[in-house]
Enzyme design. Structure first.
Site, PDB file in Angstrom:
ATOM      1  N   CYS A  57      -0.923   6.158  10.106  1.00  0.00           N
ATOM      2  CA  CYS A  57       0.295   5.511  10.596  1.00  0.00           C
ATOM      3  C   CYS A  57      -0.038   4.184  11.246  1.00  0.00           C
ATOM      4  CB  CYS A  57       0.943   6.394  11.658  1.00  0.00           C
ATOM      5  SG  CYS A  57       2.069   7.552  10.965  1.00  0.00           S
ATOM      6  N   GLY A 103       6.797  -1.864   6.164  1.00  0.00           N
ATOM      7  CA  GLY A 103       8.185  -2.322   6.224  1.00  0.00           C
ATOM      8  C   GLY A 103       9.105  -1.419   7.014  1.00  0.00           C
ATOM      9  N   GLU A 104      10.255  -1.980   7.348  1.00  0.00           N
ATOM     10  CA  GLU A 104      11.318  -1.251   8.060  1.00  0.00           C
ATOM     11  C   GLU A 104      12.395  -0.910   7.028  1.00  0.00           C
ATOM     12  OE1 GLU A 104      12.547   0.070  11.139  1.00  0.00           O
ATOM     13  OE2 GLU A 104      14.092   0.467   9.654  1.00  0.00           O
ATOM     14  N   CYS A 135       5.976  -4.714  15.570  1.00  0.00           N
ATOM     15  CA  CYS A 135       5.433  -3.746  16.538  1.00  0.00           C
ATOM     16  C   CYS A 135       3.956  -4.089  16.776  1.00  0.00           C
ATOM     17  CB  CYS A 135       5.572  -2.328  16.003  1.00  0.00           C
ATOM     18  SG  CYS A 135       7.278  -1.922  15.580  1.00  0.00           S
ATOM     19  N   GLU A 154       0.841  -1.198   0.000  1.00  0.00           N
ATOM     20  CA  GLU A 154       0.000   0.000   0.000  1.00  0.00           C
ATOM     21  C   GLU A 154       0.881   1.255   0.000  1.00  0.00           C
ATOM     22  OE1 GLU A 154      -4.261  -1.214   1.717  1.00  0.00           O
ATOM     23  OE2 GLU A 154      -2.847  -0.674   3.284  1.00  0.00           O
ATOM     24  N   CYS A 190       6.432  -6.891   7.357  1.00  0.00           N
ATOM     25  CA  CYS A 190       7.543  -6.364   8.146  1.00  0.00           C
ATOM     26  C   CYS A 190       7.925  -7.398   9.208  1.00  0.00           C
ATOM     27  CB  CYS A 190       7.136  -5.054   8.822  1.00  0.00           C
ATOM     28  SG  CYS A 190       8.493  -4.300   9.755  1.00  0.00           S
ATOM     29  N   CYS A 232       0.854  -2.272  15.055  1.00  0.00           N
ATOM     30  CA  CYS A 232       0.981  -1.947  13.635  1.00  0.00           C
ATOM     31  C   CYS A 232       0.418  -3.069  12.770  1.00  0.00           C
ATOM     32  CB  CYS A 232       2.451  -1.718  13.312  1.00  0.00           C
ATOM     33  SG  CYS A 232       2.775  -1.588  11.552  1.00  0.00           S
ATOM     34  N   ASN A 260      -3.536   4.896  15.943  1.00  0.00           N
ATOM     35  CA  ASN A 260      -4.594   4.598  14.975  1.00  0.00           C
ATOM     36  C   ASN A 260      -5.044   3.151  15.178  1.00  0.00           C
ATOM     37  OD1 ASN A 260      -4.612   7.123  13.653  1.00  0.00           O
ATOM     38  ND2 ASN A 260      -2.703   6.568  12.614  1.00  0.00           N
ATOM     39  N   SER A 318      11.798   6.600   8.261  1.00  0.00           N
ATOM     40  CA  SER A 318      11.398   6.278   9.631  1.00  0.00           C
ATOM     41  C   SER A 318      11.847   4.867   9.983  1.00  0.00           C
ATOM     42  CB  SER A 318       9.875   6.390   9.736  1.00  0.00           C
ATOM     43  OG  SER A 318       9.445   5.944  11.003  1.00  0.00           O
ATOM     44  N   CYS A 363       3.558   8.586   1.083  1.00  0.00           N
ATOM     45  CA  CYS A 363       4.067   7.648   2.097  1.00  0.00           C
ATOM     46  C   CYS A 363       4.245   6.308   1.394  1.00  0.00           C
ATOM     47  CB  CYS A 363       3.071   7.553   3.247  1.00  0.00           C
ATOM     48  SG  CYS A 363       3.572   6.339   4.498  1.00  0.00           S
ATOM     49  N   SER A 379      11.310   5.715  15.764  1.00  0.00           N
ATOM     50  CA  SER A 379      10.101   5.415  16.534  1.00  0.00           C
ATOM     51  C   SER A 379      10.511   4.967  17.930  1.00  0.00           C
ATOM     52  CB  SER A 379       9.310   4.288  15.850  1.00  0.00           C
ATOM     53  OG  SER A 379       8.911   4.721  14.573  1.00  0.00           O
ATOM     54  N   LEU A 380      10.188   5.773  18.920  1.00  0.00           N
ATOM     55  CA  LEU A 380      10.660   5.517  20.279  1.00  0.00           C
ATOM     56  C   LEU A 380       9.573   4.848  21.132  1.00  0.00           C
ATOM     57  CD1 LEU A 380      13.371   6.053  21.581  1.00  0.00           C
ATOM     58  CD2 LEU A 380      12.540   8.295  22.320  1.00  0.00           C
ATOM     59  N   HIS A 381       8.463   5.520  21.291  1.00  0.00           N
ATOM     60  CA  HIS A 381       7.258   5.015  21.978  1.00  0.00           C
ATOM     61  C   HIS A 381       7.404   4.797  23.481  1.00  0.00           C
ATOM     62  CE1 HIS A 381       6.078   4.588  17.888  1.00  0.00           C
ATOM     63  NE2 HIS A 381       6.702   3.444  17.681  1.00  0.00           N
TER      64      HIS A 381
HETATM   65  S1  SF4 Z   1       5.736   0.177  12.828  1.00  0.00           S
HETATM   66 FE1  SF4 Z   1       7.175   0.052  11.111  1.00  0.00          FE
HETATM   67  S2  SF4 Z   1       8.808  -1.257  11.888  1.00  0.00           S
HETATM   68 FE2  SF4 Z   1       7.073  -1.582  13.272  1.00  0.00          FE
HETATM   69  S3  SF4 Z   1       5.993  -3.379  12.400  1.00  0.00           S
HETATM   70 FE3  SF4 Z   1       5.044  -1.529  11.528  1.00  0.00          FE
HETATM   71  S4  SF4 Z   1       6.093  -1.232   9.570  1.00  0.00           S
HETATM   72 FE4  SF4 Z   1       7.357  -2.603  10.820  1.00  0.00          FE
END
Ligand code: SF4
Length: 343
Positions: free
Chosen positions: A322, A147-148, A100, A76, A96, A103, A278, A179, A89, A202-204
């Site tokens: 996001c 993805g990362e 996380c 996407e 991925c 996500c 989200n 990111s 984006c 991305s810290l969180h």
């Molecule tokens: S937030 Fe980013 S790194 Fe984490 S699972 Fe989702 S796509 Fe992967």
């Protein structure tokens, strides 16, 4: 292409038509000899992606594209229009591996890396979609889709180089943001290679255990190693870094959490982007209330002098926000749909 009678000049023209002119077919390449055009049409294709589905948010400002890959996979891509600017984006992987918990991409697992051409194709597709709506060029790209990006480092950096080529898409490095969830070797490599694009981490959470519960990759690259890499990035490149913080009600949005992150990143040239969670099917947390987000932001500003933003929620009604992007396995791809150009 030399055997085709294709000169360097022809290559430059082809590049310009594909990436500056956003051409969708070889018929639109009038300065290329007809014999080369027909051979290009017969033996190659523009773009690796096919549009399977397009959805638009109720407010009309966010458009999401489900794009089919040649091997049957899907990704996407999102185009967001704001007053005076637009941002694409784009995804860097199918699924991925980072997992996380909040996500949707992480919840689907890892399928494969995208090739550089598949990443650039998304940008070209978004640029064409924007041009169809209004007479301006796409200027901003965020590598924040599926993805990362630092797990697919070489292809992503090759794609960034193509995006930045002044004879093509011509995106300024300061308009591209990558990111990462905190892939330490990738952050260090970006610094050592002096990659000029923006970096968002991305810290969180500012606590190792709490963070690892949300971001499993934190077990491999713990917080202290991550912060060392961030300091190395800022010091080596003399550049600001962005930290992203998904605000989850009651879980990481208290005053204590705000003080903890303030202490953790104090002294770094940093900005914190606060992103109210989200919704996704696989996570039951709720977004922080507006007052909690304001309190968090106030502490960062007042007590630590840290600039911060609270991200506008866009495209939530079409799951384009996001952490919401995902392309389920077996997503049907409409083979008759137009080709997304670019690779
Ligand atoms: S937030 Fe980013 S790194 Fe984490 S699972 Fe989702 S796509 Fe992967």
């Amino acid at each position: 292409m030399e055997s085709w009678g294709f000169s360097v000049d022809h290559s430059a023209r082809l590049w310009k038509y594909l990436y500056l002119g956003l051409a969708g077919s070889f018929e639109q390449l009038p300065e290329i000899p007809a014999r080369v055009r027909s051979r290009l049409a017969a033996e190659t294709r523009i773009g690796a992606l096919r549009v399977s589905l397009e959805t638009e948010s109720n407010d009309g400002f966010t458009r999401k594209f489900l794009l089919g890959l040649p091997d049957g996979g899907a990704i996407e891509t999102v185009l967001m229009r704001f007053t005076g600017r637009a941002t694409a984006c784009v995804s860097s992987q199918v699924g991925c591996a980072m997992g996380c918990v909040f996500c949707a991409t992480g919840q689907m697992g890892f399928r494969r890396h995208l090739a550089a051409g598949e990443i650039v194709s998304q940008v070209v597709h978004a640029a064409r979609a924007l041009r169809a709506r209004e007479p301006r060029r796409l200027r901003n790209v965020v590598l924040m889709g599926m993805g990362e990006p630092l797990h697919n480092y070489d292809a992503v950096m090759r794609a960034v180089d193509i995006m930045r080529d002044p004879g093509g898409l011509g995106l300024g490095a300061e308009r591209i943001t990558l990111s990462t969830v905190g892939v330490v070797p990738g952050i260090r490599r970006m610094a050592d290679e002096a990659r000029p694009i923006h970096l968002a981490v991305s810290l969180h959470s500012a606590n190792q255990e709490e963070r690892a519960a949300m971001v499993p990759a934190a077990r491999r690259w713990p917080l202290d190693e991550l912060m060392d890499a961030c300091r190395h990035f800022c010091a080596t490149l003399n550049r600001r870094i962005f930290f992203e913080w998904t605000l989850i009600a009651g879980r990481n949005d208290t005053a204590d959490h705000a003080h903890a992150v303030g202490r953790l990143i104090r002294g770094l040239p940093a900005q914190v982007n606060l992103i109210p969670l989200n919704p996704t099917a696989g996570f039951s947390g709720a977004p922080s209330r507006t007052e909690a987000a304001r309190r968090f932001q106030g502490i960062l500003t007042r007590d630590y002098g840290l600039p911060s933003t609270v991200r506008q929620r866009r495209g939530i009604d079409i799951a384009a926000g996001c952490g919401q992007l995902a392309a389920p396995a077996g997503t049907p791809v409409n083979r008759t749909a137009p080709t997304a150009p670019g690779s």
